[in-house]
Scaffold this active site. Structure first.
Site, PDB file in Angstrom:
ATOM      1  N   GLY A 117       0.828  -1.191   0.000  1.00 43.55           N
ATOM      2  CA  GLY A 117       0.000   0.000   0.000  1.00 43.55           C
ATOM      3  C   GLY A 117       0.866   1.245   0.000  1.00 43.55           C
ATOM      4  O   GLY A 117       1.995   1.236   0.504  1.00 43.55           O
ATOM      5  N   GLN A 125       2.777   9.999   1.003  1.00 41.59           N
ATOM      6  CA  GLN A 125       4.088   9.383   1.241  1.00 41.59           C
ATOM      7  C   GLN A 125       5.067   9.697   0.116  1.00 41.59           C
ATOM      8  O   GLN A 125       6.274   9.538   0.269  1.00 41.59           O
ATOM      9  CB  GLN A 125       3.952   7.864   1.379  1.00 41.59           C
ATOM     10  CG  GLN A 125       3.270   7.415   2.657  1.00 41.59           C
ATOM     11  CD  GLN A 125       3.113   5.916   2.696  1.00 41.59           C
ATOM     12  OE1 GLN A 125       2.183   5.378   2.123  1.00 41.59           O
ATOM     13  NE2 GLN A 125       4.047   5.235   3.342  1.00 41.59           N
ATOM     14  N   CYS A 150       5.291  -0.308   7.114  1.00 41.83           N
ATOM     15  CA  CYS A 150       4.956   0.892   6.350  1.00 41.83           C
ATOM     16  C   CYS A 150       6.172   1.279   5.521  1.00 41.83           C
ATOM     17  O   CYS A 150       7.302   1.231   6.023  1.00 41.83           O
ATOM     18  CB  CYS A 150       4.604   2.018   7.323  1.00 41.83           C
ATOM     19  SG  CYS A 150       4.232   3.587   6.529  1.00 41.83           S
ATOM     20  N   LEU A 151       5.947   1.685   4.265  1.00 38.66           N
ATOM     21  CA  LEU A 151       7.092   2.040   3.416  1.00 38.66           C
ATOM     22  C   LEU A 151       7.813   3.289   3.920  1.00 38.66           C
ATOM     23  O   LEU A 151       8.961   3.521   3.544  1.00 38.66           O
ATOM     24  CB  LEU A 151       6.643   2.232   1.965  1.00 38.66           C
ATOM     25  CG  LEU A 151       6.211   0.937   1.253  1.00 38.66           C
ATOM     26  CD1 LEU A 151       5.740   1.236  -0.167  1.00 38.66           C
ATOM     27  CD2 LEU A 151       7.354  -0.073   1.222  1.00 38.66           C
ATOM     28  N   HIS A 180      -4.857   1.390   7.163  1.00 35.61           N
ATOM     29  CA  HIS A 180      -3.524   1.987   7.299  1.00 35.61           C
ATOM     30  C   HIS A 180      -3.373   3.187   6.356  1.00 35.61           C
ATOM     31  O   HIS A 180      -2.880   4.248   6.752  1.00 35.61           O
ATOM     32  CB  HIS A 180      -2.459   0.912   6.989  1.00 35.61           C
ATOM     33  CG  HIS A 180      -1.048   1.387   7.045  1.00 35.61           C
ATOM     34  ND1 HIS A 180      -0.163   1.002   8.032  1.00 35.61           N
ATOM     35  CD2 HIS A 180      -0.348   2.217   6.240  1.00 35.61           C
ATOM     36  CE1 HIS A 180       1.005   1.582   7.822  1.00 35.61           C
ATOM     37  NE2 HIS A 180       0.932   2.326   6.736  1.00 35.61           N
ATOM     38  N   GLU A 181      -3.824   3.024   5.108  1.00 35.91           N
ATOM     39  CA  GLU A 181      -3.660   4.103   4.119  1.00 35.91           C
ATOM     40  C   GLU A 181      -4.600   5.276   4.402  1.00 35.91           C
ATOM     41  O   GLU A 181      -4.213   6.434   4.222  1.00 35.91           O
ATOM     42  CB  GLU A 181      -3.864   3.570   2.699  1.00 35.91           C
ATOM     43  CG  GLU A 181      -2.892   2.467   2.282  1.00 35.91           C
ATOM     44  CD  GLU A 181      -1.431   2.801   2.522  1.00 35.91           C
ATOM     45  OE1 GLU A 181      -1.054   3.976   2.417  1.00 35.91           O
ATOM     46  OE2 GLU A 181      -0.659   1.874   2.824  1.00 35.91           O
ATOM     47  N   HIS A 211      -3.015   7.482   6.785  1.00 37.02           N
ATOM     48  CA  HIS A 211      -2.029   8.387   6.170  1.00 37.02           C
ATOM     49  C   HIS A 211      -2.702   9.666   5.676  1.00 37.02           C
ATOM     50  O   HIS A 211      -2.148  10.756   5.793  1.00 37.02           O
ATOM     51  CB  HIS A 211      -1.339   7.718   4.978  1.00 37.02           C
ATOM     52  CG  HIS A 211      -0.149   6.888   5.348  1.00 37.02           C
ATOM     53  ND1 HIS A 211       0.929   7.392   6.036  1.00 37.02           N
ATOM     54  CD2 HIS A 211       0.139   5.580   5.116  1.00 37.02           C
ATOM     55  CE1 HIS A 211       1.834   6.433   6.207  1.00 37.02           C
ATOM     56  NE2 HIS A 211       1.379   5.322   5.663  1.00 37.02           N
TER      57      HIS A 211
END
Ligand code: ZN
Length: 168
Positions: free
Chosen positions: A46, A51, A91-92, A133-134, A137
């Site tokens: 994701g 990000q 998470c990236l 999660h996204e 963000h």
């Protein structure tokens, strides 16, 4: 297509709230396409536009193993939820950092696709986790915010160590 630079934890932009998208232009579609390339290369399941430095309500997910589950969601809203479950999460923007987070096992989300069509998706398991999660963000919220203080302190220490060694 071009790969985007992913902002890491510590960058203040990650705390910003993303703006609603008013018009789904070719620029937005190009950004989504670049985001897919970036996410698959990472690799990750994701990625939110913020990000990559764009504070707009767009994120992508693909929780499949073979790139068959690509989804781009614009202006998403969770309209229903199920029971909660604890799963490990990464998470990236936090390379190499993982933690257990309690989230809804199922969510129903309403969103616009890249063609501006309104969609409703009921997701469970990994897709449900990724969507929650996204969406966080888009609200400037990060997965470590869910952790107890002591646990977050341990992770932040690990992050400081990674930063010092140039591994962040
Ligand atoms: Zn993330």
């Amino acid at each position: 297509m071009s790969k985007l630079k992913i902002l890491k934890y510590g960058d203040q932009l990650l705390r910003k709230k993303s703006a609603e998208i008013k018009e789904i232009s070719d620029d937005i579609r190009q950004l989504a396409s670049d985001m897919f390339e970036t996410m698959y290369a990472a690799p990750g399941a994701g990625l939110a536009a913020i990000q990559a430095g764009y504070p707009i309500q767009l994120f992508i997910i693909d929780v499949s193993q073979d790139k068959s589950g690509a989804l781009a969601l614009i202006n998403p809203k969770i309209i229903d939820t199920g029971d909660k479950i604890i799963r490990e999460e990464g998470c990236l923007s936090f390379p190499g950092i993982y933690a257990d987070v309690k989230r809804f096992e199922t969510v129903t989300v309403q969103y616009l696709d890249l063609n501006g069509r309104q969609k409703v998706l009921k997701a469970q398991g990994l897709a449900s986790k990724a969507i929650q999660h996204e969406i966080d963000h888009l609200n400037g919220k990060l997965f470590i915010d869910y952790l107890e203080d002591w646990k977050r302190k341990i992770l932040e220490k690990e992050i400081r160590r990674k930063k010092k060694s140039g591994d962040w």
